[in-house]
Write a protein that holds these residues in place. Structure first.
Motif: not given
Length: 704
Positions: A77-82, A84-87, A100-105
């Protein structure tokens, strides 16, 4: 229920390669369809092969994969968002999952928080999977030797591919490999049917249509026809029968597509030659079967298996042709046999200095000297120990043994062996007998290469057994000394086969020799000796498991005790295999596993204890009872072990069960008091040491 038929058409494939290739192609196709979820439960597979084709027929295939869901774990998670925005890492993972990115859990595992997704995979069609994946399976097939036939192109196969047939029910699947695109066309017998294409409308008609085109694609059907035709042809010779030869039946089965049998005759005068020479010429050079009478005496006839169906005058033309070829081969053999007699085997020994065994190990003369010294050592050992061990009454003729070792390789200089290499050793034995050499030496020379395989008999005499062991052990020790041990599937010097032969001889003879004694006599330093002994032990393990059918865990339990005596190891495996079905033995094996785990865990924690140490600190009645009973029975078990009565030894061990059960029910081994803990661990260690000489019972797999 859908069906899939796949055939590869080739130029003629060597017979020895066909069985393995048929099995491998069948497995690859079956595994591919199973892996890709393209077969129904209970699907069936039939395979076929001839010199010109490999084919697989699968009944119960599925035309379309079912849709599937797959759980995917992505980046942290710490590498997937910066901020609050997806990397890009999150976006790439979402694209891979098809959502879509917003469906990732987010999930939490042992490593921390990670992205996750459920990816839905639409099922692919049978055609789509097979077209993409089957060419890879063809390319990956193993061949001992393969070839290229299209210049500057990468694909290799055993022989050039001439056609491919691929059908899903009646539909062609255009599988493409090596520049060939699959169709619904195959071809019949090259001579009897010609090059006219045969169209296959459905998999079920494949075998019948090829049968009409003079091709029997089913291997077992060809084998059955050959045997029946051999019987039929033999009945035309009064009192004769064809000499059973399963390997040759297998060979001619894989050499033919439409087998027929022809009876031929040769001149009686050739029967003056040794039978071994005549049979070798017929069998190994012409693929002919020999005929014998009721007393197993060779008859002047042979049977040839043809890959054609001659009629009319063609029968006599082919018969005379085969007889003419055989007559020429027999004349060659007779000339070489008579020519060789001009020089005795003893005179030929000196010639071995000019025959290289291995460039760094020298000539066959040097090997003869090493083998001679080795057989003397082993022979003297057997003579000294025979009466004291199970070989009581075993006698060794040392003079005959040294004579055999001296003359064993002399036939390598003969013209007959140069022409018919399959006869090495056999020719030496025949010449030795003809030249008046001691009969025991002649037999040993004749049988020195036995056993050539696990189906082969061991030498029939003590001298032959010792010569065979010495020859094989010298080769193994020499190659190991040069660092040429077998690796993986590679064994260019046949060292595994040689070691298997040593193990088989020890298993099926009365020789009072151990693996360590053989390794020690064949080597000149401790490190090499240890390596050779370890290698022989590996082959013993293989023999116990794969040849004698010992269960994996039982063989492992016996091998952990580092068995040196082959027949003793066999007896232990048999005894443990028989005993393991008993409830008491199962319980005691489980207890030994628990004891071993406790002892090993304590040692890992730095606990200090010795076998039976601090016995005076054992105060609980159940632990004192176990200590006393285990100590008392240990002497019985040791005596039974030395006598080889492992059945009674195991029964005696199993009777410890109530004492062991009571101990573990009432006592906590890892007591808080150091001295009590050491005493209990010492007790368990003592039991393990006293009772694990038959086998390491902790290795036995117990149900539940």
């Amino acid at each position: 229920m859908a069906e899939f038929l796949f055939e590869i058409g080739l130029e003629e494939v060597p017979a020895r390669m066909l069985p393995g290739a048929e099995a491998e192609l069948t497995k690859r196709v079956s595994d591919l369809l199973t892996r890709e979820r393209l077969v129904e439960e209970g699907f069936s597979v039939e395979s076929y092969s001839t010199p010109r084709r490999l084919a697989v027929w699968v009944k119960g295939v599925i035309a379309q994969q079912a849709d599937a869901e797959e759980e995917l774990v992505g980046p942290p998670v710490k590498a997937a968002y910066k901020d609050g925005q997806p990397t890009k890492a999150a976006e790439a993972f979402a694209e891979k999952a098809g959502i879509p990115v917003d469906q990732l859990r987010t999930i939490t595992n042992a490593k921390g928080e990670y992205l996750a997704a459920t990816a839905k995979r639409a099922g692919k069609s049978f055609s789509e999977v097979v077209l993409a994946e089957l060419p890879k399976e063809i390319a990956a097939m193993y061949w001992a030797k393969n070839m290229r036939w299209r210049p500057f192109l990468p694909e290799r196969f055993v022989r050039p591919i001439k056609w491919i047939l691929a059908l899903l029910d009646g539909a062609v699947l255009p599988v493409e490999w090596a520049g060939i695109t699959a169709s619904n066309v195959t071809y019949g017998h090259r001579v009897l049917f010609g090059y006219e294409p045969i169209t296959i409308a459905a998999p079920a008609e494949y075998a019948d249509k090829l049968y009409q085109a003079k091709v029997m694609v089913n291997v077992e059907h060809r084998r059955e026809r050959i045997r029946k035709d051999l019987d039929k042809a033999t009945r035309t010779v009064e009192g004769a029968r064809w000499r059973e030869d399963r390997p040759l039946v297998d060979k001619v089965t894989h050499l033919t597509e439409w087998p027929t049998v022809l009876l031929g005759k040769f001149e009686d005068e050739f029967l003056a030659l040794p039978e071994e020479v005549l049979v070798t010429v017929m069998r190994d050079h012409q693929n002919y079967f020999a005929l014998e009478n009721g007393e197993h005496m060779l008859q002047p006839y042979f049977l040839a298996v043809l890959n054609t169906e001659p009629v009319g005058e063609g029968v006599e033309i082919i018969r005379h042709g085969n007889e003419r070829v055989l007559r020429a081969r027999f004349n060659d053999a007779r000339f070489f046999y008579e020519f060789d007699q001009r020089i005795s085997l003893q005179e030929r020994v000196e010639l071995l200095k000019n025959v290289t065994f291995q460039k760094e190990l020298g000539s066959y003369y040097a090997k003869m000297e090493r083998t001679n010294a080795l057989v003397v050592t082993l022979g003297q050992f057997v003579r000294e120990r025979a009466n004291a061990q199970r070989g009581q009454g075993l006698s060794v003729k040392l003079d005959a043994l040294t004579t055999a070792a001296t003359l064993a390789k002399a036939d390598l200089t003969t013209e007959l062996v140069k022409e018919f290499t399959e006869l090495q050793g056999i020719v030496g034995g025949l010449y030795a007998r003809a030249q008046g050499v001691d009969e025991a030496a002649a037999i040993a020379i004749y049988e020195q290469y036995q056993p050539a395989g696990m189906e082969d008999a061991v030498p029939s005499t003590v001298e032959g057994q010792l010569l065979s062991i010495a020859d094989k052990a010298d080769t193994i020790a020499g190659m190991f000394g040069l660092g040429m041990q077998p690796t993986g599937s590679k064994d260019p010097f046949g060292l595994r086969r040689a070691a298997n032969g040593i193990v088989k001889i020890l298993a099926e003879s009365d020789l009072p020799l151990t693996l360590g004694e053989i390794a020690g006599a064949a080597t000149n330093n401790d490190t090499l000796c240890a390596n050779v002994k370890s290698f022989l032990s590996e082959r013993l393990e293989w023999y116990l498991r794969d040849i004698r059918g010992g269960a994996y865990d039982v063989v492992k339990a016996v091998m952990i005790t580092e068995p040196d005596d082959v027949r003793d190891a066999m007896k232990r495996v048999d005894a443990v295999s028989a005993a393991r079905t008993g409830a008491d033995f199962a319980a005691i094996a489980a207890a030994f596993k628990r004891m071993k785990n406790l002892v090993e865990q304590a040692k890992a924690k730095g606990e200090v204890f010795t076998p039976g140490s601090k016995h005076e600190f054992l105060t609980e009645p159940v632990e004192r009872a176990l200590a006393e009973e285990a100590g008392r029975r240990a002497a019985w078990v040791e005596g039974l072990r030395k006598d080889g009565d492992y059945t009674l030894a195991l029964a005696t061990i199993a009777e410890l069960r109530p004492f062991v059960d009571a101990f573990f029910d009432k006592v906590m081994v890892m007591a808080p008091e150091p001295q009590l803990r050491a005493a209990r661990l010492g007790l368990l260690l003592r039991i393990l040491m006293d009772y694990s000489k038959v086998a390491d019972f902790s290795e036995i797999v117990i149900a539940g």
